[in-house]
Write a protein that holds these residues in place. Structure first.
Motif, PDB file in Angstrom:
ATOM      1  N   MET A   1       0.850  -1.165   0.000  1.00  0.00           N
ATOM      2  CA  MET A   1       0.000   0.000   0.000  1.00  0.00           C
ATOM      3  C   MET A   1       0.897   1.230   0.000  1.00  0.00           C
ATOM      4  N   LYS A   2       0.444   2.249  -0.722  1.00  0.00           N
ATOM      5  CA  LYS A   2       1.209   3.483  -0.817  1.00  0.00           C
ATOM      6  C   LYS A   2       0.233   4.658  -0.747  1.00  0.00           C
ATOM      7  N   ILE A   3       0.627   5.702  -0.049  1.00  0.00           N
ATOM      8  CA  ILE A   3      -0.173   6.920   0.041  1.00  0.00           C
ATOM      9  C   ILE A   3       0.637   8.041  -0.592  1.00  0.00           C
ATOM     10  N   SER A   4       0.026   8.755  -1.525  1.00  0.00           N
ATOM     11  CA  SER A   4       0.734   9.871  -2.155  1.00  0.00           C
ATOM     12  C   SER A   4      -0.156  11.112  -2.161  1.00  0.00           C
ATOM     13  N   TYR A   5       0.493  12.257  -2.078  1.00  0.00           N
ATOM     14  CA  TYR A   5      -0.214  13.531  -2.034  1.00  0.00           C
ATOM     15  C   TYR A   5       0.375  14.454  -3.085  1.00  0.00           C
ATOM     16  N   ASP A   6      -0.498  15.105  -3.854  1.00  0.00           N
ATOM     17  CA  ASP A   6      -0.083  16.075  -4.862  1.00  0.00           C
ATOM     18  C   ASP A   6      -0.513  17.458  -4.375  1.00  0.00           C
ATOM     19  N   LYS A   7       0.458  18.246  -3.959  1.00  0.00           N
ATOM     20  CA  LYS A   7       0.163  19.571  -3.404  1.00  0.00           C
ATOM     21  C   LYS A   7      -0.470  20.486  -4.446  1.00  0.00           C
ATOM     22  N   ALA A   8      -0.036  20.388  -5.696  1.00  0.00           N
ATOM     23  CA  ALA A   8      -0.547  21.262  -6.750  1.00  0.00           C
ATOM     24  C   ALA A   8      -2.048  21.091  -6.971  1.00  0.00           C
ATOM     25  N   THR A   9      -2.540  19.864  -6.842  1.00  0.00           N
ATOM     26  CA  THR A   9      -3.967  19.600  -7.042  1.00  0.00           C
ATOM     27  C   THR A   9      -4.697  19.341  -5.734  1.00  0.00           C
ATOM     28  N   ASP A  10      -3.969  19.325  -4.624  1.00  0.00           N
ATOM     29  CA  ASP A  10      -4.516  19.025  -3.294  1.00  0.00           C
ATOM     30  C   ASP A  10      -5.288  17.708  -3.303  1.00  0.00           C
ATOM     31  N   SER A  11      -4.659  16.695  -3.917  1.00  0.00           N
ATOM     32  CA  SER A  11      -5.306  15.382  -3.977  1.00  0.00           C
ATOM     33  C   SER A  11      -4.444  14.332  -3.276  1.00  0.00           C
ATOM     34  N   LEU A  12      -5.128  13.471  -2.567  1.00  0.00           N
ATOM     35  CA  LEU A  12      -4.498  12.377  -1.828  1.00  0.00           C
ATOM     36  C   LEU A  12      -4.941  11.081  -2.487  1.00  0.00           C
ATOM     37  N   TYR A  13      -3.972  10.217  -2.786  1.00  0.00           N
ATOM     38  CA  TYR A  13      -4.320   8.937  -3.407  1.00  0.00           C
ATOM     39  C   TYR A  13      -3.779   7.808  -2.549  1.00  0.00           C
ATOM     40  N   ILE A  14      -4.649   6.879  -2.234  1.00  0.00           N
ATOM     41  CA  ILE A  14      -4.268   5.694  -1.470  1.00  0.00           C
ATOM     42  C   ILE A  14      -4.244   4.520  -2.444  1.00  0.00           C
ATOM     43  N   HIS A  15      -3.044   4.038  -2.738  1.00  0.00           N
ATOM     44  CA  HIS A  15      -2.852   2.905  -3.644  1.00  0.00           C
ATOM     45  C   HIS A  15      -2.980   1.633  -2.805  1.00  0.00           C
ATOM     46  N   LEU A  16      -4.031   0.877  -3.025  1.00  0.00           N
ATOM     47  CA  LEU A  16      -4.249  -0.340  -2.248  1.00  0.00           C
ATOM     48  C   LEU A  16      -3.629  -1.565  -2.899  1.00  0.00           C
ATOM     49  N   ALA A  17      -3.469  -1.527  -4.205  1.00  0.00           N
ATOM     50  CA  ALA A  17      -2.897  -2.652  -4.941  1.00  0.00           C
ATOM     51  C   ALA A  17      -2.153  -2.120  -6.150  1.00  0.00           C
ATOM     52  N   ASP A  18      -1.166  -2.874  -6.592  1.00  0.00           N
ATOM     53  CA  ASP A  18      -0.366  -2.462  -7.743  1.00  0.00           C
ATOM     54  C   ASP A  18      -0.956  -3.063  -9.027  1.00  0.00           C
ATOM     55  N   ARG A  19      -2.233  -2.728  -9.261  1.00  0.00           N
ATOM     56  CA  ARG A  19      -2.924  -3.158 -10.473  1.00  0.00           C
ATOM     57  C   ARG A  19      -3.601  -1.939 -11.081  1.00  0.00           C
ATOM     58  N   PRO A  20      -3.712  -1.886 -12.393  1.00  0.00           N
ATOM     59  CA  PRO A  20      -4.354  -0.719 -13.019  1.00  0.00           C
ATOM     60  C   PRO A  20      -5.847  -0.684 -12.754  1.00  0.00           C
TER      61      PRO A  20
END
Length: 71
Positions: A1-20
């Motif tokens: 699992m990976k959590i990423s944040y994009d400050k420019a768009t103020d969006s938080l994405y929680i990657h639960l699986a490495d699948r498209p």
């Protein structure tokens, strides 16, 4: 699992699986669930994240962490 944040768009994405993701469902205004080809949840996208959560603090509790990486 990976959590990423994009400050420019103020969006938080929680990657639960490495699948498209092949399908998405907006379950609340600015909260989108992403699903793979089998219908399994693979990610959660939160728009305007800083308005919805305290993104400056992250607490991990009772997680069976094998490896913890900071980027």
């Amino acid at each position: 699992m990976k959590i990423s944040y994009d400050k420019a768009t103020d969006s938080l994405y929680i990657h639960l699986a490495d699948r498209p993701s092949v399908d998405s469902d907006e379950v609340n205004d600015g909260v989108v669930l992403d699903f793979d080809a089998n219908g399994a949840l693979v990610g959660i996208d939160v728009q305007h994240a800083s308005e919805r959560a305290d993104i400056n603090n992250l607490s991990v509790s009772k997680m069976p962490l094998g490896e913890l990486l900071a980027a």
